[in-house]
Design an enzyme around this catalytic site. Structure first.
Site, PDB file in Angstrom:
ATOM      1  N   TYR A 184       1.105  -1.228  -0.098  1.00 53.66           N
ATOM      2  CA  TYR A 184       0.630  -0.167   0.508  1.00 53.66           C
ATOM      3  C   TYR A 184       0.891   1.382   0.473  1.00 53.66           C
ATOM      4  CZ  TYR A 184      -3.532   2.846   1.579  1.00 53.66           C
ATOM      5  OH  TYR A 184      -4.529   3.907   1.113  1.00 53.66           O
ATOM      6  N   ASN A 186       1.753   4.097   1.598  1.00 55.94           N
ATOM      7  CA  ASN A 186       2.217   3.915   3.234  1.00 55.94           C
ATOM      8  C   ASN A 186       3.111   3.469   3.569  1.00 55.94           C
ATOM      9  OD1 ASN A 186       0.614   2.477   4.369  1.00 55.94           O
ATOM     10  ND2 ASN A 186      -0.364   3.890   5.913  1.00 55.94           N
ATOM     11  N   LYS A 187       3.871   1.816   2.635  1.00 59.77           N
ATOM     12  CA  LYS A 187       4.397   0.846   3.669  1.00 59.77           C
ATOM     13  C   LYS A 187       6.465   0.929   3.392  1.00 59.77           C
ATOM     14  CE  LYS A 187       0.922  -1.419   5.166  1.00 59.77           C
ATOM     15  NZ  LYS A 187       0.586  -0.621   5.278  1.00 59.77           N
ATOM     16  N   THR A 188       6.507  -0.235   3.278  1.00 64.08           N
ATOM     17  CA  THR A 188       8.106   0.176   3.287  1.00 64.08           C
ATOM     18  C   THR A 188       8.388   0.500   1.954  1.00 64.08           C
ATOM     19  OG1 THR A 188       8.281  -2.375   3.978  1.00 64.08           O
ATOM     20  CG2 THR A 188       8.742  -0.614   5.960  1.00 64.08           C
ATOM     21  N   MET A 189       7.688  -0.233   0.691  1.00 60.36           N
ATOM     22  CA  MET A 189       7.511   0.078  -0.902  1.00 60.36           C
ATOM     23  C   MET A 189       6.350  -0.100  -1.244  1.00 60.36           C
ATOM     24  SD  MET A 189       9.215  -4.015  -2.068  1.00 60.36           S
ATOM     25  CE  MET A 189       8.159  -3.372  -3.729  1.00 60.36           C
TER      26      MET A 189
END
Length: 385
Positions: A184, A186-189
């Site tokens: 998603y 806002n995730k780390t990628m």
């Protein structure tokens, strides 16, 4: 004097290489599941060290649903989940007609309290669905031991946990039935929307691949790229529409290559927060044990009793200073659907409820500048110092 720019809670880190990759995918003529998604699946498996099957999907929610369906969760079963999580973790259980059974969190890590899992196991329990909260791995040794003792399956909600580790082993390589990652925004990628289900079991992977695209016995990509007539297919189950498209796959391939740099930046930002905020009336998030990796998807603060303001006051004053925040999460036992259906009360979950009333998440994303972080730190000192 101009007003400083608003610092959002999160912002994806997307550059020209990602834009070029997505543009190339669009120009290729393949915009649904095709060669880019296939390559992304293989490269993701390689990034975990290989020896796993990977199934790209259009969300981690879809991946969790597929994983639970593949291990045989059905109506009448129970699946143990934490109350301190996003609704996805529980809702996928209901998709299959099963019931989530909610467990309190550990007061330090905010992960599911392993000591309380065993008391939640009944004759109907089919699986445990732990969440690696904020990017910190759960105690997977203890969870797997319980699962073996009670003949239960384990599916990891790894939405926050790329590229976290447990005792030196990457999440996705542990001996659970499956782990599901989120891409998603806002995730780390990110792939914009998207997820990846990972398993050591080829049979589970095969089932998830069939079910992600309508229960069709042959992948659409194989049929449409065949050099000989290959129009025939069979529907072997009432599947879903959960496949990842090639534009998302192309974006994911570039983001995956940047993941080591993303992790290094998140670790740097987290270390600066620890140094700068340690003297404020705050409980700082638990770090990973020595030798392990915390993905630092979230940086969750909790006010101590010494704080002279409430959590909501802090969030409002940070907003007034042009700084976005969030709360992770309103526990599921407080959400109307889960509360009313399962007759849940705050007293059943004292640690999660206490944490919720004092917690807020501050910005931590790789596109954030050092100046942005200094503004956040200064604002917190102004409010809490």
């Amino acid at each position: 004097m101009s007003t400083p720019a608003f610092i959002p809670f999160a912002r994806p880190d997307i550059g020209e290489e990602e834009i070029a990759a997505v543009t190339q995918a669009m120009r290729s003529g393949w915009v649904t599941t095709g060669p880019e998604t296939r390559a992304f699946e293989q490269e993701f498996a390689d990034s975990l060290g290989g020896g796993v099957d990977t199934v790209a999907v259009n969300s981690a929610t879809a991946g969790l649903h597929l994983a639970l369906e593949a291990i045989g969760v059905q109506a009448g079963d129970e699946v143990i989940v934490p109350t301190l999580t996003f609704t996805t973790t529980a809702e996928v259980v209901r998709y299959l007609g099963a019931d989530p059974v909610f467990v309190d969190c550990d007061p330090i890590t905010l992960n599911i309290d392993v000591r309380k899992i065993e008391a939640a196991i009944t004759s109907r329990t089919k699986a445990i669905l732990p969440v690696h909260y904020g990017g910190l791995s759960c105690d997977m040794d203890a969870i797997m031991a319980l699962a073996r003792q009670h003949h239960l399956r384990v599916v990891e909600d790894a939405a926050h946990a790329l590229p976290s580790t447990w005792k030196g082993v990457k999440i996705g390589q542990l001996p659970s039935d499956a782990a599901v990652f989120s891409f998603y925004a806002n995730k780390t990628m990110t792939t914009g929307e998207g997820g990846m289900a990972v398993t050591h079991d080829p049979a589970l992977a095969a089932r998830m691949r069939i079910m992600r695209l309508h229960g069709i016995s042959r992948d659409a990509f194989d049929r449409f790229t065949s050099k000989t007539p290959a129009w025939y297919y069979e529907i072997v189950a009432p599947g879903f529409k959960y496949n990842m498209g090639d534009m998302a796959g192309a974006l994911g391939r570039v983001q995956l290559r940047r993941l080591p740099a993303f992790l290094a930046r998140r670790q740097q930002l987290a270390a600066r927060y620890f140094e700068a905020l340690r003297d404020l009336p705050l409980i700082l998030p638990a770090d990973a044990p020595a030798g392990d990796v915390h993905s630092w998807h979230l940086f969750v603060l909790r006010l101590t009793e010494a704080a002279r303001v409430t959590r909501d006051d802090v969030i409002q004053r940070l907003s007034d200073a042009g700084i976005g925040t969030s709360v992770h999460y309103v526990p599921l036992h407080r959400q109307p659907y889960w509360r009313d259906r399962y007759h849940l009360t705050p007293e059943q979950f004292p640690e999660a409820d206490k944490a919720y009333q004092h917690m807020f998440s501050i910005p931590l994303f790789t596109a954030m500048s050092d100046d942005d972080q200094e503004r956040i730190i200064a604002a917190l000192h102004d409010i809490l110092g």
